[in-house]
Design a protein around this motif. Structure first.
Motif, PDB file in Angstrom:
ATOM      1  N   UNK A  42      -7.682 -12.775   0.580  1.00 32.37           N
ATOM      2  CA  UNK A  42      -6.288 -13.142   0.351  1.00 32.37           C
ATOM      3  C   UNK A  42      -5.454 -12.608   1.505  1.00 32.37           C
ATOM      4  N   UNK A  43      -4.361 -13.294   1.854  1.00 33.20           N
ATOM      5  CA  UNK A  43      -3.588 -12.922   3.038  1.00 33.20           C
ATOM      6  C   UNK A  43      -2.744 -11.667   2.886  1.00 33.20           C
ATOM      7  N   UNK A  44      -2.381 -11.283   1.659  1.00 36.15           N
ATOM      8  CA  UNK A  44      -1.541 -10.103   1.469  1.00 36.15           C
ATOM      9  C   UNK A  44      -2.191  -9.160   0.475  1.00 36.15           C
ATOM     10  N   UNK A  45      -1.837  -7.896   0.565  1.00 39.87           N
ATOM     11  CA  UNK A  45      -2.408  -6.871  -0.291  1.00 39.87           C
ATOM     12  C   UNK A  45      -1.557  -6.637  -1.528  1.00 39.87           C
ATOM     13  N   UNK A  46      -2.105  -5.962  -2.536  1.00 42.71           N
ATOM     14  CA  UNK A  46      -1.300  -5.581  -3.688  1.00 42.71           C
ATOM     15  C   UNK A  46      -0.060  -4.804  -3.247  1.00 42.71           C
ATOM     16  N   UNK A  47       1.056  -5.122  -3.867  1.00 39.01           N
ATOM     17  CA  UNK A  47       2.322  -4.509  -3.487  1.00 39.01           C
ATOM     18  C   UNK A  47       3.218  -5.433  -2.683  1.00 39.01           C
ATOM     19  N   UNK A  62      -0.075  -7.948  -7.849  1.00 38.99           N
ATOM     20  CA  UNK A  62      -0.600  -6.782  -8.572  1.00 38.99           C
ATOM     21  C   UNK A  62      -2.122  -6.803  -8.654  1.00 38.99           C
ATOM     22  N   UNK A  63      -2.742  -7.839  -8.116  1.00 43.62           N
ATOM     23  CA  UNK A  63      -4.197  -7.890  -8.119  1.00 43.62           C
ATOM     24  C   UNK A  63      -4.695  -8.893  -7.101  1.00 43.62           C
ATOM     25  N   UNK A  64      -5.803  -8.565  -6.437  1.00 43.29           N
ATOM     26  CA  UNK A  64      -6.408  -9.455  -5.447  1.00 43.29           C
ATOM     27  C   UNK A  64      -7.906  -9.503  -5.687  1.00 43.29           C
ATOM     28  N   UNK A  65      -8.455 -10.722  -5.720  1.00 41.50           N
ATOM     29  CA  UNK A  65      -9.897 -10.906  -5.806  1.00 41.50           C
ATOM     30  C   UNK A  65     -10.331 -11.762  -4.627  1.00 41.50           C
TER      31      UNK A  65
END
Length: 410
Positions: free
Chosen positions: A30-35, A24-27
């Motif tokens: 990161x390898x995957x996106x929100x969702x 639900x959040x990325x800072x």
């Protein structure tokens, strides 16, 4: 969650309990996106992925714990310099992961959401990821405490579930969530939403606010491939691999057959420009058009229309000489320089491709670079972020995907 919806629906239909972990959040990187989602059922079976392997083991255990406790948790994962083998992301980013147990029949929002997603019906699933403390579904004096994990499934003409069932104090917040989530669904957006307890939008999270993660699930984006040639078969194959619903169209029935294009979702026999005219209500900013005919009888009438449509990408095959002659014909047909500038021709990136398969990789690479704002250079040649989606409205103007309340894309 869309990529594991079919399995979740099967679990749900059989009455099997499971827990879903959703990014639900990325800072940072990161390898995957929100969702992105991973789910674990009561027997320990796992489907999906949220990090490509970095923190899967820890998230698996969180899902098992959530199934045992029945509680929703929000966990952060990042990289630890002090402990190189600590649970975290070696890419240096931070993930926020919401883990929620699901009991079939116990949550109208998730029950409806799983069914609608699996059926391909557009739906926005809004889940509380931060707010008043407590357990999801409990109520405080104002009916708003304990909302973590509470969800509402919103469609174009209705909604399922409630943030705090039976609590009158939650009504203004719930009405606002439904309205905002429906607007995000209409735009195809996935992202965060911060509201005050009275439903008013807030600029940032703080005391007395509720933060929701809204996932918009819409049908797969479309790739229209015009020209039933050998290159089209390879482009259709890689388009399907990238998640597009692929249509191959050609006016020649002897070439446009399902047997020649087994990876296409549909093969249409029609004049390309006439077929495009029939699809106007099914095209959007995620749609990709690949014109591989390199025959002026087909591609000039087609491109004259395509370059005036609000689609995400239009590419056309041909030599540089063919491109110059085609551009001249399109100018004569009335297209402006701004409209012609939207045309990617010759189609694809310069990879030195020769075979149909290599050419398809070249085309796919250009589509991804255009969508994400990539510079098309070797990653080792730069020092900036590896993931750098173009902000909405910048460059080509395509919508982009992120947890930063940006819309989903191609």
């Amino acid at each position: 969650m869309q990529d594991i919806a079919e399995q979740l629906l099967a679990w749900h239909a059989s009455g099997r309990r499971f827990a879903v972990a959703t990014v639900v959040g990325v800072t940072g990187s990161a390898p995957r996106e929100p969702g992105a989602a991973l789910a674990v059922d009561a027997d320990g079976e796992v489907v999906g992925s949220i990090s490509g392997g970095c923190v899967e083991g820890a998230v698996y255990e969180l899902c098992r714990a959530a199934l045992a406790s029945g509680e929703t948790v929000l966990e952060r994962f990042g990289y630890s310099d002090e402990e190189a083998f600590a649970v975290g992301l070696t890419c240096g980013g931070v993930l926020e992961v919401l883990v929620r147990p699901v009991v079939p029949g116990a949550d109208p929002a998730l029950d409806a959401g799983v069914a609608l997603i699996a059926a391909g019906t557009p739906v926005a699933l809004a889940r509380v990821v931060a707010g008043p403390a407590g357990n999801a579904g409990s109520t405080g004096s104002a009916g708003t405490a304990g909302l973590l994990g509470a969800a509402v499934a919103v469609t174009a003409d209705g909604h399922h579930g409630a943030l705090s069932p039976g609590a009158a104090g939650a009504a203004p917040l719930e009405r606002a969530v439904v309205a905002e989530a429906r607007a995000m669904l209409d735009a195809g957006r996935t992202g965060r939403l911060v509201l005050g307890l009275d439903g008013r939008p807030c600029d940032r999270r703080g005391r007395g606010t509720v933060t929701l993660f809204v996932e918009s699930y819409v049908p797969a984006p479309r790739m229209l491939v015009f020209g039933a040639v050998d290159f089209a078969a390879a482009v259709a194959r890689i388009g399907r691999f990238l998640g597009y619903r692929v249509t191959v169209c050609d006016a020649r029935p002897v070439f446009a057959t399902a047997r020649r294009f087994p990876d296409a979702d549909e093969v249409v026999v029609d004049w390309p420009h006439r077929y495009l005219d029939s699809q106007l209500d099914r095209l959007d900013g995620r749609t990709v058009l690949c014109v591989l005919t390199h025959d002026t009888r087909f591609d000039v009438p087609l491109l004259e229309r395509a370059l005036r449509l609000p689609v995400g990408y239009v590419g056309a095959m041909g030599s540089r000489r063919t491109h110059r002659e085609r551009a001249a014909r399109l100018r004569a047909a009335g297209l402006t320089e701004a409209e012609l500038a939207r045309l990617h021709s010759p189609i694809g990136l310069d990879l030195g491709a020769r075979t149909p398969e290599e050419t398809a990789v070249s085309v796919a690479a250009e589509i991804v670079a255009h969508r994400r704002g990539g510079g098309c250079l070797p990653l080792g040649a730069g020092n900036g972020p590896i993931h750098h989606d173009v902000p909405r409205g910048a460059g080509h103007g395509l919508p982009t995907v992120a947890d930063r309340a940006q819309p989903t894309t191609l």
